[in-house]
Design a protein around this motif. Sequence first.
Motif, mmCIF file in Angstrom:
data_model
loop_
_atom_site.group_PDB
_atom_site.id
_atom_site.type_symbol
_atom_site.label_atom_id
_atom_site.label_comp_id
_atom_site.label_asym_id
_atom_site.label_seq_id
_atom_site.Cartn_x
_atom_site.Cartn_y
_atom_site.Cartn_z
ATOM 1 N N CYS A 13 32.987 -59.406 39.081
ATOM 2 C CA CYS A 13 32.261 -60.201 38.070
ATOM 3 C C CYS A 13 31.494 -59.275 37.125
ATOM 4 O O CYS A 13 31.459 -59.511 35.902
ATOM 5 C CB CYS A 13 31.312 -61.182 38.739
ATOM 6 S SG CYS A 13 32.155 -62.504 39.641
ATOM 7 N N ASP A 14 30.888 -58.221 37.661
ATOM 8 C CA ASP A 14 30.204 -57.224 36.820
ATOM 9 C C ASP A 14 31.205 -56.560 35.873
ATOM 10 O O ASP A 14 30.944 -56.395 34.675
ATOM 11 C CB ASP A 14 29.557 -56.127 37.689
ATOM 12 C CG ASP A 14 28.412 -56.644 38.541
ATOM 13 O OD1 ASP A 14 27.923 -57.756 38.276
ATOM 14 O OD2 ASP A 14 28.018 -55.919 39.476
ATOM 15 N N ALA A 15 32.355 -56.154 36.426
ATOM 16 C CA ALA A 15 33.382 -55.455 35.646
ATOM 17 C C ALA A 15 33.892 -56.325 34.502
ATOM 18 O O ALA A 15 34.162 -55.834 33.395
ATOM 19 C CB ALA A 15 34.544 -55.065 36.566
ATOM 20 N N ARG A 16 33.990 -57.604 34.760
ATOM 21 C CA ARG A 16 34.521 -58.552 33.770
ATOM 22 C C ARG A 16 33.721 -58.533 32.470
ATOM 23 O O ARG A 16 34.264 -58.766 31.379
ATOM 24 C CB ARG A 16 34.505 -59.951 34.398
ATOM 25 C CG ARG A 16 34.985 -61.032 33.503
ATOM 26 C CD ARG A 16 35.005 -62.381 34.195
ATOM 27 N NE ARG A 16 35.099 -63.408 33.179
ATOM 28 C CZ ARG A 16 34.072 -64.062 32.666
ATOM 29 N NH1 ARG A 16 32.859 -63.864 33.101
ATOM 30 N NH2 ARG A 16 34.249 -64.941 31.697
ATOM 31 N N LEU A 17 32.455 -58.218 32.564
ATOM 32 C CA LEU A 17 31.598 -58.219 31.375
ATOM 33 C C LEU A 17 31.975 -57.101 30.397
ATOM 34 O O LEU A 17 31.547 -57.111 29.246
ATOM 35 C CB LEU A 17 30.128 -58.086 31.791
ATOM 36 C CG LEU A 17 29.623 -59.207 32.720
ATOM 37 C CD1 LEU A 17 28.181 -58.942 33.140
ATOM 38 C CD2 LEU A 17 29.741 -60.572 32.035
ATOM 39 N N LYS A 18 32.786 -56.142 30.870
ATOM 40 C CA LYS A 18 33.192 -55.028 30.001
ATOM 41 C C LYS A 18 34.558 -55.260 29.362
ATOM 42 O O LYS A 18 35.112 -54.356 28.734
ATOM 43 C CB LYS A 18 33.203 -53.728 30.802
ATOM 44 C CG LYS A 18 31.811 -53.348 31.284
ATOM 45 C CD LYS A 18 31.815 -51.992 31.970
ATOM 46 C CE LYS A 18 30.424 -51.658 32.465
ATOM 47 N NZ LYS A 18 30.418 -51.058 33.789
ATOM 48 N N ALA A 19 35.119 -56.444 29.525
ATOM 49 C CA ALA A 19 36.445 -56.727 28.958
ATOM 50 C C ALA A 19 36.438 -56.522 27.444
ATOM 51 O O ALA A 19 35.468 -56.878 26.758
ATOM 52 C CB ALA A 19 36.852 -58.160 29.292
ATOM 53 N N TYR A 20 37.528 -55.947 26.950
ATOM 54 C CA TYR A 20 37.764 -55.868 25.500
ATOM 55 C C TYR A 20 38.916 -56.841 25.232
ATOM 56 O O TYR A 20 40.091 -56.492 25.455
ATOM 57 C CB TYR A 20 38.126 -54.431 25.085
ATOM 58 C CG TYR A 20 38.560 -54.348 23.641
ATOM 59 C CD1 TYR A 20 37.634 -54.442 22.599
ATOM 60 C CD2 TYR A 20 39.910 -54.190 23.314
ATOM 61 C CE1 TYR A 20 38.042 -54.388 21.272
ATOM 62 C CE2 TYR A 20 40.326 -54.130 21.989
ATOM 63 C CZ TYR A 20 39.387 -54.230 20.973
ATOM 64 O OH TYR A 20 39.791 -54.185 19.667
ATOM 65 N N SER A 21 38.586 -58.056 24.845
ATOM 66 C CA SER A 21 39.624 -59.078 24.705
ATOM 67 C C SER A 21 39.382 -59.938 23.457
ATOM 68 O O SER A 21 39.184 -61.143 23.553
ATOM 69 C CB SER A 21 39.667 -59.950 25.968
ATOM 70 O OG SER A 21 38.366 -60.452 26.276
ATOM 71 N N CYS A 27 38.480 -62.919 29.735
ATOM 72 C CA CYS A 27 37.857 -61.717 30.289
ATOM 73 C C CYS A 27 38.153 -61.630 31.781
ATOM 74 O O CYS A 27 37.841 -62.558 32.537
ATOM 75 C CB CYS A 27 36.350 -61.748 30.080
ATOM 76 S SG CYS A 27 35.888 -61.838 28.335
ATOM 77 N N VAL A 28 38.771 -60.518 32.162
ATOM 78 C CA VAL A 28 39.154 -60.317 33.569
ATOM 79 C C VAL A 28 38.440 -59.085 34.100
ATOM 80 O O VAL A 28 38.294 -58.083 33.392
ATOM 81 C CB VAL A 28 40.690 -60.150 33.710
ATOM 82 C CG1 VAL A 28 41.097 -60.034 35.172
ATOM 83 C CG2 VAL A 28 41.416 -61.312 33.039
ATOM 84 N N GLY A 29 37.989 -59.179 35.345
ATOM 85 C CA GLY A 29 37.373 -58.034 36.013
ATOM 86 C C GLY A 29 38.042 -57.804 37.359
ATOM 87 O O GLY A 29 38.492 -58.759 38.011
ATOM 88 N N ALA A 30 38.112 -56.542 37.755
ATOM 89 C CA ALA A 30 38.691 -56.196 39.055
ATOM 90 C C ALA A 30 37.817 -55.133 39.705
ATOM 91 O O ALA A 30 37.194 -54.315 39.011
ATOM 92 C CB ALA A 30 40.121 -55.674 38.885
ATOM 93 N N ALA A 31 37.749 -55.179 41.028
ATOM 94 C CA ALA A 31 37.016 -54.150 41.782
ATOM 95 C C ALA A 31 37.909 -53.702 42.935
ATOM 96 O O ALA A 31 38.328 -54.511 43.771
ATOM 97 C CB ALA A 31 35.691 -54.693 42.302
#
Length: 136
Positions: A13-21, A27-31
């Motif tokens: 969920c944290d990673a998703r905030l960095k999506a460039y879309s 916006c997708v996030g993966a850990a």
Amino acid sequence: MKYDKEMLVKRACDARLKAYSPYSSFCVGAALLCSDGEIYEGANIENASYGATNCAERTAIFKAVNEGRRDFEAISIVGAKRGEEIGEICAPCGICRQVIAEFCNPDFEILLYDGKDIKTYTLRELLPESFKKETL
Ligand code: THU
């Protein structure tokens, strides 16, 4: 390996905030969890050509592999439109499943979150009868 699934989903969920879309607004996030507990985050990175877009899962995996890591235990994935809450699972696309299969064994766990529950799948379940290096 025992690990905290809630924590791994939180990292996605944290990673998703960095999506460039800018094209899809999705916006997708993966850990990605390594065997020593280290986690590599990734988000989707789109491109005006559309086809050059890189998914969140591959961003995380390529970051980790480029740092010399290949000892992966699990990956969590979340996705939703920008500014919206996670409401449905975001299953990995076919290309990402194939990339996961390059580096992970069939017991590798893929955690999908629908905003309420975490569903756990193995790579074996999501990509049966895969084409892999042993095939060559
Ligand atoms: N996307 C991912 O990041 N991972 C997936 O497994 C499915 C799709 C991204 C790619 C694109 O930026 C957006 O979601 C819409 O397809």
